[in-house]
Motif scaffolding. Structure first.
Motif, PDB file in Angstrom:
ATOM      1  N   ASN A  20      47.250  56.950  32.613  1.00 18.27           N
ATOM      2  CA  ASN A  20      48.593  57.548  32.443  1.00 18.27           C
ATOM      3  C   ASN A  20      49.198  58.485  33.554  1.00 18.27           C
ATOM      4  N   TYR A  21      48.590  58.009  34.860  1.00 12.00           N
ATOM      5  CA  TYR A  21      49.131  58.764  36.190  1.00 12.00           C
ATOM      6  C   TYR A  21      50.600  58.224  36.245  1.00 12.00           C
ATOM      7  N   SER A  22      51.312  59.104  36.837  1.00  9.90           N
ATOM      8  CA  SER A  22      53.007  58.757  37.247  1.00  9.90           C
ATOM      9  C   SER A  22      52.901  57.969  38.398  1.00  9.90           C
ATOM     10  N   ARG A  23      52.173  58.239  39.440  1.00  7.93           N
ATOM     11  CA  ARG A  23      52.209  57.591  40.892  1.00  7.93           C
ATOM     12  C   ARG A  23      50.898  57.926  41.581  1.00  7.93           C
ATOM     13  N   VAL A  24      50.627  56.963  42.470  1.00  9.98           N
ATOM     14  CA  VAL A  24      49.580  57.157  43.561  1.00  9.98           C
ATOM     15  C   VAL A  24      50.479  57.425  44.915  1.00  9.98           C
ATOM     16  N   GLU A  25      49.924  58.654  45.442  1.00 10.03           N
ATOM     17  CA  GLU A  25      50.494  58.952  46.789  1.00 10.03           C
ATOM     18  C   GLU A  25      49.572  58.849  47.859  1.00 10.03           C
ATOM     19  N   PHE A  26      50.004  58.581  49.137  1.00  9.23           N
ATOM     20  CA  PHE A  26      49.127  58.505  50.277  1.00  9.23           C
ATOM     21  C   PHE A  26      49.854  58.451  51.467  1.00  9.23           C
ATOM     22  N   THR A  27      49.192  58.838  52.902  1.00  5.31           N
ATOM     23  CA  THR A  27      49.890  58.777  53.858  1.00  5.31           C
ATOM     24  C   THR A  27      49.385  57.721  54.895  1.00  5.31           C
ATOM     25  N   VAL A  28      50.122  57.263  55.499  1.00  7.71           N
ATOM     26  CA  VAL A  28      49.967  56.112  56.546  1.00  7.71           C
ATOM     27  C   VAL A  28      50.652  56.587  57.703  1.00  7.71           C
ATOM     28  N   PHE A  29      50.068  56.475  59.059  1.00  8.16           N
ATOM     29  CA  PHE A  29      50.519  56.520  60.375  1.00  8.16           C
ATOM     30  C   PHE A  29      51.619  55.494  60.524  1.00  8.16           C
ATOM     31  N   ALA A  30      52.672  55.884  61.020  1.00  3.24           N
ATOM     32  CA  ALA A  30      53.691  54.897  61.282  1.00  3.24           C
ATOM     33  C   ALA A  30      53.125  53.684  62.036  1.00  3.24           C
TER      34      ALA A  30
END
Length: 170
Positions: free
Chosen positions: A118-128
């Motif tokens: 029941n997590y609200s979101r998954v966050e991550f970063t990606v180089f453009a």
């Protein structure tokens, strides 16, 4: 590539291979000197701590149990706006296994955990510049740099130390 990799939860004995893949990812991103972690750090922080600092799924090459070809490392986080979130630190697939659906399998396991927990979101970063931006967009992820004008900021260890020293907090 002769057979389909097995995707499973990482074990402590995988840490040497996970560290190798972290370096492979850093080399791919043109940051070969960036990884400072040692295998022992991964073992301690992920498998020996009473509260593991990260979780990880790995892709193992069949008939070669010591060889991994991908991983997804993540940890729980918290948002004051939406509550529980998952921070996906890295998702990496070795070049010879890209385009096989392995990245989607690894990402799906992380999102399944988010769904079941029941997590609200998954966050991550990606180089453009990374072609993975197309992969994540195709899966429904949103680039908040564009949609919300949010940018990732970091305070590295040297800045942390300076701030603590300047604030007389040590």
């Amino acid at each position: 590539m002769s057979s389909i990799p097995i995707v499973r939860t990482a074990r402590k004995e995988d840490c040497k291979e996970i560290r190798r893949l972290i370096q492979e990812l850093a080399d791919y991103e043109n940051f070969p000197q960036a990884p400072k972690l040692k295998v022992q750090d991964l073992e301690r922080d992920g498998f020996e701590s009473s509260i593991p600092m990260f979780k990880c799924f790995v892709a193992e090459i069949p008939n070669n149990e010591d060889k991994l070809c991908g991983f997804a490392m993540y940890s729980p986080s918290y948002s004051s706006w939406v509550g529980k979130t998952i921070q996906l630190e890295d998702l990496y697939v070795s070049p010879e296994f890209r385009g096989t659906g392995l990245g989607k399998r690894l990402f799906s396991l992380v999102t399944k955990e988010a769904y079941e927990g029941n997590y609200s979101r998954v966050e991550f970063t990606v180089f453009a510049w990374n072609k993975a931006t197309d992969f994540y967009t195709h899966l429904g992820a949103i680039n908040t740099t564009n949609s919300e004008d949010r940018h990732v900021w970091r305070l590295y260890r040297s800045g942390i130390e300076k701030l603590v020293e300047d604030s007389n907090l040590n």
